[in-house]
Design an enzyme around this catalytic site. Structure first.
Site, PDB file in Angstrom:
ATOM      1  N   GLY A  21       8.023   7.876  31.025  1.00 60.37           N
ATOM      2  CA  GLY A  21       8.473   8.184  29.674  1.00 60.37           C
ATOM      3  C   GLY A  21       7.952   7.161  28.681  1.00 60.37           C
ATOM      4  O   GLY A  21       6.977   6.446  28.932  1.00 60.37           O
ATOM      5  N   PHE A  22       8.634   7.062  27.529  1.00 58.94           N
ATOM      6  CA  PHE A  22       8.171   6.160  26.476  1.00 58.94           C
ATOM      7  C   PHE A  22       8.095   4.716  26.959  1.00 58.94           C
ATOM      8  O   PHE A  22       7.098   4.033  26.747  1.00 58.94           O
ATOM      9  CB  PHE A  22       9.112   6.243  25.273  1.00 58.94           C
ATOM     10  CG  PHE A  22       9.050   7.557  24.545  1.00 58.94           C
ATOM     11  CD1 PHE A  22       7.939   7.897  23.788  1.00 58.94           C
ATOM     12  CD2 PHE A  22      10.105   8.448  24.612  1.00 58.94           C
ATOM     13  CE1 PHE A  22       7.871   9.098  23.117  1.00 58.94           C
ATOM     14  CE2 PHE A  22      10.053   9.655  23.942  1.00 58.94           C
ATOM     15  CZ  PHE A  22       8.935   9.992  23.189  1.00 58.94           C
ATOM     16  N   GLU A 183      18.981  20.001  14.985  1.00 56.60           N
ATOM     17  CA  GLU A 183      17.641  20.581  14.931  1.00 56.60           C
ATOM     18  C   GLU A 183      17.592  21.936  15.629  1.00 56.60           C
ATOM     19  O   GLU A 183      16.965  22.882  15.135  1.00 56.60           O
ATOM     20  CB  GLU A 183      16.648  19.600  15.544  1.00 56.60           C
ATOM     21  CG  GLU A 183      16.451  18.358  14.687  1.00 56.60           C
ATOM     22  CD  GLU A 183      15.665  17.247  15.354  1.00 56.60           C
ATOM     23  OE1 GLU A 183      15.139  16.392  14.634  1.00 56.60           O
ATOM     24  OE2 GLU A 183      15.589  17.229  16.599  1.00 56.60           O
ATOM     25  N   GLN A 333      12.272   4.844  20.050  1.00 57.89           N
ATOM     26  CA  GLN A 333      11.766   3.591  19.514  1.00 57.89           C
ATOM     27  C   GLN A 333      12.232   2.390  20.322  1.00 57.89           C
ATOM     28  O   GLN A 333      11.490   1.419  20.508  1.00 57.89           O
ATOM     29  CB  GLN A 333      12.187   3.439  18.055  1.00 57.89           C
ATOM     30  CG  GLN A 333      11.170   3.965  17.068  1.00 57.89           C
ATOM     31  CD  GLN A 333       9.826   3.254  17.213  1.00 57.89           C
ATOM     32  OE1 GLN A 333       9.740   2.035  17.306  1.00 57.89           O
ATOM     33  NE2 GLN A 333       8.769   4.028  17.265  1.00 57.89           N
TER      34      GLN A 333
END
Length: 476
Positions: A21-22, A183, A333
């Site tokens: 992942g990130f 969303e 982030q």
């Protein structure tokens, strides 16, 4: 011997990264050019940009645009190899990671330094049985299943014989009013109001009922009140019923029971979506037991200020699966910055720098959420933006964090096309599959006979039982 020193019998310093992942990918990138051998192991072969998963589920984007292959992402780093395997155990004393290949073959990965970035999965607050009725979105498979349920609901409403049945299929409940829930609710409203009305003959999709509920007193709890109020008003203008201070207390295939300010209520709804909470990877608890560490109620592992395990300078944990002293949010982030920090720390140690590093410090670049086409909210360094300007900032940030210019241009093209041509949705492919059968009726195949299902879908052999939709394990 320090953690950066080489064992001559084993070759160069070995770094194993669990999770693509990130955090995991960023840690691997930070080790570019380092005198180490890096192995990144994940149970999927792609790096997933999770913030846009809901656009796959609602037909805006194709999966490939937000999920490039891990091997492609890291192909230019000669010191990195990628393995497709599922990690099942970690022996901290022997410094070995145990994993299983797709064919079940056992893989043993010795390490000198370990980075665990296994992420998180859905949390159903003590009701794991709800996963069958209200899937969440943590993987491409989840998004595809959800797309089948959403679009399949309209297909079944089209052939329903009573108004009650039609309305049951055209009632959608999203549990959780954080960014993902907001969303998704906005896109469900646009599907019903702009995309589908001219495509059906027996139903009016504009009569679809979309409910967004949360136990919190406001939508987007981490955001400023101004942005919360704007988001709620915009959703309500789109026809979304926003129910706050309301929690789910039960659900089955046909309904959801909620408890709000006016008491308990049963809502008939065939399609439910879970966006309410997450649970850290089980590897967090495994590491805690092995190292004498602790986990919180969500299974997040407590780490030291440098992201290492207590008294284990050779083991780091980052991303959604960890809890830091300053209680950082579980957003991309944080994982990206932690991955960069840990990668640079390992690189420095490989050069012989064994000094105590400065603690990890998170730099908050702001919060973003889209409500639909042309509508978004943004809080960037104290500057609060809404509407078109917020939407532009949201688009820019999300496009730039995608990997590869081809994916960026492809995503922009799909977005521009959906804005120009009445909310165009070019990726609405579904079929009568086993996972979709599960959404229709958990107890029996479509039509009640496996042979009938085989006629509709040639991939299903006569007599094949329905297969439940896959929900990925929280391990990498």
């Amino acid at each position: 011997m320090s953690t950066a020193e080489h064992d001559e019998r084993q070759g160069r310093h070995k770094v194993v990264i669990v999770g693509g992942g990130f955090g995991g990918v960023q840690a691997a990138k930070a080790l570019k050019g380092a005198d180490v051998d890096v192995t990144i192991v994940d149970r999927t072969n792609h790096h997933l940009f999770q913030p846009l998963l809901y656009q796959v589920a609602t037909g805006i984007l194709s999966p490939g645009l937000i999920a490039p292959a891990l091997r492609r992402v890291l192909k230019k780093q000669s010191n990195v190899r990628t393995l497709l395997a599922e990690v099942g155990d970690i022996d901290l004393d022997a410094k070995v990671v145990h994993a299983a290949a797709p064919d079940g073959q056992r893989i043993t990965l010795p390490y000198d330094t370990l980075v665990v970035a296994a992420g998180a999965t859905h949390a159903y607050f003590g009701h794991p049985e709800w996963a069958e009725h209200a899937p969440g979105m943590k993987s491409i498979e989840d998004a595809r299943l959800l797309r089948s349920r959403i679009l399949g609901a309209y297909e079944l409403a089209e052939v329903a014989t009573t108004e009650e049945e039609k309305q049951a299929w055209m009632t959608f409940v999203v549990v959780g009013a954080g960014p993902t829930g907001v969303e998704l609710a906005g896109q469900l409203a646009e599907l019903a109001q702009y995309v589908l009305p001219r495509e059906y003959r027996s139903i009016d999709t504009r009569s679809a009922r979309i409910i967004l509920l949360d136990a919190a007193p406001a939508v987007l709890p981490p955001f400023a009140k101004k942005l919360q109020d704007y988001t709620r008003k915009t959703l309500e203008k789109k026809g979304v019923e926003v129910r706050l201070n309301t929690m789910a207390t039960g659900m089955d295939a046909e309904s959801i029971t909620v408890k709000g300010p006016n008491g308990e209520e049963r809502i008939t709804a065939r399609t439910k979506v879970w966006a309410a909470g997450v649970q850290a990877s089980p590897l967090g608890e495994l590491l805690a037991k092995a190292s004498g560490g602790e986990v919180d109620r969500a299974g997040r592992l407590t780490v030291d200020p440098d992201c290492s395990l207590p008294d284990r300078r050779d083991v780091f944990a980052i991303g959604d699966m960890v809890s830091t002293i300053d209680r950082l949010p579980g957003v991309a982030q944080v994982a990206i910055q932690q991955g960069t920090y840990v990668g640079k720390l390992i690189k420095a140690r490989a050069k012989g720098d064994d000094t105590t590093p400065a603690p990890f410090k998170y730099f908050d670049k702001g919060s973003l959420a889209t409500i639909g086409a042309r509508e978004a909210v943004a809080d960037v360094r104290g500057i609060k933006l809404t509407g078109w300007l917020g939407y532009f900032i949201w688009c820019y940030v999300h496009v730039m964090f995608l990997i590869g210019w081809g994916n960026r241009f492809g995503t922009l093209y799909n977005w521009l096309r959906s804005l120009r041509y009445a909310r165009f949705r070019g990726h609405r492919l579904i079929s009568v599959t086993a996972s979709y059968d599960k959404a229709v009726d958990p107890e029996k195949p479509l039509g009640g006979k496996a042979d009938e299902r085989a006629e509709l879908d040639p991939r299903v052999s006569p007599g094949t039982p329905p297969v439940p939709g896959e929900h990925p394990a929280a391990t990498a």
